[in-house]
Design an enzyme around this catalytic site. Structure first.
Site, PDB file in Angstrom:
ATOM      1  N   LYS A  53      -8.694  -4.388   6.217  1.00 55.31           N
ATOM      2  CA  LYS A  53      -8.092  -5.610   6.764  1.00 55.31           C
ATOM      3  C   LYS A  53      -6.739  -5.293   7.413  1.00 55.31           C
ATOM      4  O   LYS A  53      -6.425  -5.779   8.500  1.00 55.31           O
ATOM      5  CB  LYS A  53      -7.926  -6.656   5.648  1.00 55.31           C
ATOM      6  CG  LYS A  53      -9.248  -7.277   5.220  1.00 55.31           C
ATOM      7  CD  LYS A  53      -9.150  -8.095   3.946  1.00 55.31           C
ATOM      8  CE  LYS A  53     -10.549  -8.492   3.487  1.00 55.31           C
ATOM      9  NZ  LYS A  53     -10.610  -9.130   2.185  1.00 55.31           N
ATOM     10  N   GLN A  97      -6.997 -10.867  -2.725  1.00 56.15           N
ATOM     11  CA  GLN A  97      -8.230 -10.068  -2.760  1.00 56.15           C
ATOM     12  C   GLN A  97      -8.948 -10.269  -4.098  1.00 56.15           C
ATOM     13  O   GLN A  97      -8.348 -10.110  -5.160  1.00 56.15           O
ATOM     14  CB  GLN A  97      -7.892  -8.585  -2.548  1.00 56.15           C
ATOM     15  CG  GLN A  97      -9.105  -7.682  -2.463  1.00 56.15           C
ATOM     16  CD  GLN A  97      -9.991  -7.987  -1.251  1.00 56.15           C
ATOM     17  OE1 GLN A  97      -9.507  -8.226  -0.155  1.00 56.15           O
ATOM     18  NE2 GLN A  97     -11.292  -8.002  -1.464  1.00 56.15           N
ATOM     19  N   ASP A 120      -9.003 -17.413   3.974  1.00 50.39           N
ATOM     20  CA  ASP A 120     -10.311 -17.078   3.405  1.00 50.39           C
ATOM     21  C   ASP A 120     -11.191 -18.324   3.295  1.00 50.39           C
ATOM     22  O   ASP A 120     -12.409 -18.219   3.115  1.00 50.39           O
ATOM     23  CB  ASP A 120     -10.136 -16.476   1.999  1.00 50.39           C
ATOM     24  CG  ASP A 120     -10.419 -14.983   1.958  1.00 50.39           C
ATOM     25  OD1 ASP A 120     -11.025 -14.484   2.930  1.00 50.39           O
ATOM     26  OD2 ASP A 120     -10.050 -14.338   0.966  1.00 50.39           O
TER      27      ASP A 120
END
Ligand code: NAD
Length: 282
Positions: A53, A97, A120
């Protein structure tokens, strides 16, 4: 006839070029898109995902900050970190994460992220917005699937889409996006009976189960579009949920693993970050 292979690498590459151009244009207007990623602990897969990422952000010209917290960090420290990022006006997108170490309350942390920075798309506010057809952040993997269907001009309206899997991250938002695109949607899961009977009706079949070779050729209608979201490690190799060799002889379109859906997820994360920066306008 063998299926057309949906080339996720090529679609993602073109998509990311568009992202890079859009980033430059935003920077010229004084907006520097900025993604902050919080990584807790030493999970090797998470380390790789976060590195990927970070690299994708750098390549696109997006500012990237990775905050690394120790494996044994407390809930309080993690929540303080997220709260500080919520308050930081230079940060447009926040991503924690997953999975988090077992002693941490994942749901609580996700609830804490400012929904307008939740790139997200896991916050309940954004799931609700998706459900209600309002603008918000949508999880990147199902968004990526929609981009692949678009790139190959696969029509969705009026088609029967069957999604196997009902997770908040993939299955449910996937079903909502297909519904919003006017498909007739069936959601299947671990308690579904007569699964193959349902999947055989699918014009578009999305597999998001997490079991290698789960979708076999007898479960697929000839000519169907088969989207394989699964990522499974078998004997050191990455494979999907679909028995690729057999199903690709029967389907009309198919995504390979690797080289399919997985390529799109990060591309859509970048897009969500630009959208967050654009909405913030700072
Ligand atoms: P999950 O474990 O949360 O959900 C799996 C789903 O499969 C569940 O809803 C369950 O009901 C269903 N299921 C399990 N057994 C079943 C059965 N026998 N019949 C029908 N349904 C069954 O997983 P997830 O987070 O949704 O991820 C699914 C897969 O997608 C995993 O392999 C994951 O690694 C992969 N994934 C890929 C990406 C990507 O970028 N390509 C992103 C996220 C997840």
């Amino acid at each position: 006839m063998a299926a057309v292979i949906i080339d996720g690498r090529a679609v993602a590459k073109a998509y990311k070029e568009g992202i890079a151009a859009r980033t430059q244009e935003m920077i010229a207007r004084g907006i520097v898109p900025h993604l902050a990623v919080v990584l807790v602990g030493e999970n090797p897969a998470s380390q790789v995902y976060v590195r990927n990422k970070e690299n994708a952000c750098i390549k696109a010209g997006i500012r990237s900050t990775v905050i690394r917290l120790a494996q044994d960090c407390t809930q309080e420290t993690l929540e303080e970190t997220v709260s500080a990022l919520n308050k930081d006006a230079s940060v447009h997108g926040i991503l924690v994460q997953l999975p988090l170490p077992k002693h941490l309350d994942e749901a609580r942390v996700l609830r804490l992220i400012d929904p307008d920075k939740d790139v997200d798309g896991f916050h309940a506010m954004n799931s609700g917005r998706l459900m209600n057809g309002q603008p918000g952040f949508v999880p990147c993997t199902p968004l990526g699937v929609m981009e692949l269907l678009k790139a190959y001009d696969i029509s969705i309206a009026g088609k029967h889409a069957v999604v196997i899997g009902r997770s908040n991250i993939v299955g449910k938002p996937m079903a909502m996006l297909l519904l919003a695109a006017n498909a007739t949607v069936t959601i299947c899961h671990s308690r579904t009976q007569n699964l193959a009977e349902l999947t055989r009706q699918a014009d578009i079949l999305v597999a998001a189960v997490g079991r290698a070779g789960f979708v076999t050729a007898d479960m697929v209608k000839p000519g169907a579009t088969v989207i394989d979201v699964g990522i499974n490690r078998v004997d050191g190799q990455i494979v999907g949920d679909v028995d690729y060799a057999a199903v690709s002889e029967k389907a009309g379109y198919i995504t390979p693993v690797p080289g399919g859906v997985g390529q799109m997820t990060i591309a859509l994360l970048l897009a969500n970050t630009l959208d967050a920066a654009e909405r913030c306008g700072c």
